[in-house]
Enzyme design. Structure first.
Site, PDB file in Angstrom:
ATOM      1  N   ASP A 255      35.053  39.814  45.150  1.00  0.00           N
ATOM      2  CA  ASP A 255      34.814  41.113  45.787  1.00  0.00           C
ATOM      3  C   ASP A 255      34.854  40.926  47.302  1.00  0.00           C
ATOM      4  O   ASP A 255      35.550  40.041  47.794  1.00  0.00           O
ATOM      5  CB  ASP A 255      33.489  41.711  45.307  1.00  0.00           C
ATOM      6  CG  ASP A 255      33.511  43.242  45.278  1.00  0.00           C
ATOM      7  OD1 ASP A 255      33.758  43.838  46.343  1.00  0.00           O
ATOM      8  OD2 ASP A 255      33.298  43.834  44.211  1.00  0.00           O
ATOM      9  N   HIS A 278      38.106  40.949  48.500  1.00  0.00           N
ATOM     10  CA  HIS A 278      38.423  42.323  48.897  1.00  0.00           C
ATOM     11  C   HIS A 278      38.332  42.521  50.399  1.00  0.00           C
ATOM     12  O   HIS A 278      38.178  43.644  50.870  1.00  0.00           O
ATOM     13  CB  HIS A 278      37.501  43.306  48.174  1.00  0.00           C
ATOM     14  CG  HIS A 278      37.691  43.343  46.687  1.00  0.00           C
ATOM     15  ND1 HIS A 278      37.050  44.257  45.879  1.00  0.00           N
ATOM     16  CD2 HIS A 278      38.455  42.585  45.860  1.00  0.00           C
ATOM     17  CE1 HIS A 278      37.406  44.049  44.609  1.00  0.00           C
ATOM     18  NE2 HIS A 278      38.255  43.036  44.579  1.00  0.00           N
TER      19      HIS A 278
END
EC number: 3.2.1.15
Length: 514
Positions: A255, A278
């Site tokens: 993430d 991310h």
């Protein structure tokens, strides 16, 4: 032989003096001075005595019952060691090298004496079985500390593999996870003057390192890693905190490498390597119609490798507040999806989110010297709210192409701002702006500029100022003389385009569009 005997006798005498004075702090201070004076004449004794004197501040968890085999539960021993170290200034709680310690969830609470260090040179591992996990959303929590160091060359391993496998499933092509029970590996709350450096954090069930309501934090040289497909395993998360300096970290997770949440300001990130993951996210902001504030974020010298996003700002519809004074510069993208992304329609629901008119205002966002390759056709996406457009968007010397070498595209909606220098790909709604030097000057407080656009007033008596949030007014000035050129002060607390969208003629308090 005689010299060695005399030295031994002298050292024994010093030990007796130390023991006699141990109960008297003032006597200890005088004793230290006497020892220093004596040891100047004998360097070998000086080295030995100082090693023992310094050792008194080290609290080794093994000495308090911890077992370094990775199997026996050392939770109570860690708690006891902390309680002892917390009471002594400049103490070091030591997790020794070449040992592995199994620890369940634990709170290391202050306040403690200043200059406390938690030094991990070995490995700390969490309970790997979710069924045996004690009821807590945090594995290792540090709270109410001042002048605290979390450091070392060791590893903190959350052993999250079973959590990921049992908590997530694919719904309509998207991975949806039950995050209610998955613990964060490390959380630091309500603390000031904190340093976290050189550790390796890995495989947290959920977030790796979270800060809440902290101030004055330095993070340096961390390695944070989890598999690309591990859900919600953010590297560093910052909430309601200020004055952070993050540098020389290598983060690859499933993430966000770094996420900055509401209530945070004055965040500096330098020399970051991110990927997989991310990217750097500001947000998400404004969830459940909440108010959010983030300001003064500066990212300088970062590299994104095979990331799902690069530089991302994400807000929910229906929120309110302001995200402002955000600068990204000297960034390289290597096969990254969505290298530059503002998304004011963020939604994680399995079904479409309802359209709403209110939104978090995004102002004064700068992208400077951004280059590299994009894994998605749209390398630049500025998707701003219909009702609350983004203002003050500034791109300078941005060059992004597809990984294949083909041209990329820019998708911009309701984004108001300008570009300078090279802009590849071009964005249709951004206009040419000032030179890079003027662009830099605009960001500085109390910068004075000549401007004569967009406003008028009666006669020659003209007073013009910027309005940070003027109402929508489309009426042009009628029956007035054009304003004379004026010196406009650009204030740092009122982010505006280089050519502001609206002006105030204060002589008759009317607002006009240029």
């Amino acid at each position: 032989m005689g010299m060695k005997f005399m030295a031994a006798v002298a050292f024994l005498a010093l030990q007796l003096i130390v023991m006699a004075a141990a109960e008297d702090q003032s006597a200890q201070i005088m004793l230290d001075s006497d020892i220093e004076q004596y040891l100047r004449s004998n360097r070998s004794l000086k080295k030995l005595v100082h090693s023992r004197h310094d050792a008194a501040t080290v609290f080794n968890v093994e000495q308090y019952g911890a077992v370094g085999d990775g199997k026996h539960d050392s939770t109570e021993a860690f708690a006891t060691t902390w309680n002892a170290a917390c009471k002594k200034a400049s103490a070091v709680l030591l997790v020794p090298a070449n040992k592995k310690f199994f620890v369940n969830n634990l709170v290391f609470r202050g306040p403690c004496q200043p200059h406390l260090s938690f030094k991990v040179d070995g490995t700390i591992v969490a309970q790997p079985d979710p069924a045996r996990w004690k009821n807590s959303k945090i594995w290792l929590q540090f709270a109410q500390l001042t002048d605290f160091n979390l450091m070392g060359t060791g590893v903190i391993d959350g052993q999250g593999q079973q959590w990921w496998a049992g908590q997530c499933k694919v719904v309509n092509g998207r991975t949806v996870c039950n995050d209610r029970n998955r613990p964060t590996a490390i959380k630091i709350d309500y603390s000031k003057s904190v340093t976290v450096k050189e550790l390796t954090l890995m495989n947290s069930p959920e977030f790796h390192l979270v800060f809440g309501e902290c101030e004055g934090v330095k993070i340096q040289g961390l390695k944070i890693k989890a598999p690309r497909d591990s859900p919600n395993t953010d590297g560093i998360d910052i909430f309601a905190s200020k004055r952070f300096h993050i540098e020389k970290c290598v983060i690859g997770t499933g993430d966000d490498c770094i996420a900055i949440g509401t209530g945070s300001s004055n965040i500096t990130i330098k020399d970051l390597i991110c990927g997989p993951g991310h990217g750097i996210s500001i947000g998400s902001l404004g969830r459940d119609n909440s108010r959010a504030e983030v300001s003064h974020v500066h990212v300088n010298r970062a590299k994104f490798i095979d990331t799902q996003n690069g530089l991302r700002i994400k807000t929910w519809q229906g929120g309110s507040g302001l995200a402002s004074y955000i600068t990204y510069e000297n960034v390289e993208m290597i096969n990254s999806e969505n290298p530059i992304l503002i998304n004011q329609f963020y939604c994680t629901s399995a079904s479409a989110c309802q359209n709403q008119r209110s939104a978090v205002q995004i102002q004064g966002v700068t992208y400077k010297n951004i280059h590299g390759t994009s894994a998605t056709a749209a390398a630049i996406q500025l998707m701003c709210s219909d009702s609350v457009p983004c203002t003050g968007i500034q791109l300078s010397n941005v060059s992004l192409k597809l990984t294949s070498g083909k041209p990329a595209s820019c998708v911009d909606k309701n984004a108001r701002g300008f570009y300078s220098g090279r802009l590849i790909p071009t964005c249709k709604n951004l206009r040419p702006g000032p030179s890079p030097k003027e662009f830099e000057l605009q960001q500085q407080p109390t910068t004075v500029m000549d401007e004569n656009k967009g406003a008028c007033a009666k006669g020659d008596s003209t007073c013009i100022s910027l309005s940070s949030s003027p109402p929508n007014c489309k009426n042009k000035c009628k029956g007035c003389q054009p304003c004379k050129p004026k010196l406009i002060i650009v204030h740092p607390n009122k982010p505006q385009d280089y050519y502001p969208q609206k002006w105030v003629c204060s002589c008759h308090n009317k607002i006009y569009n240029p």
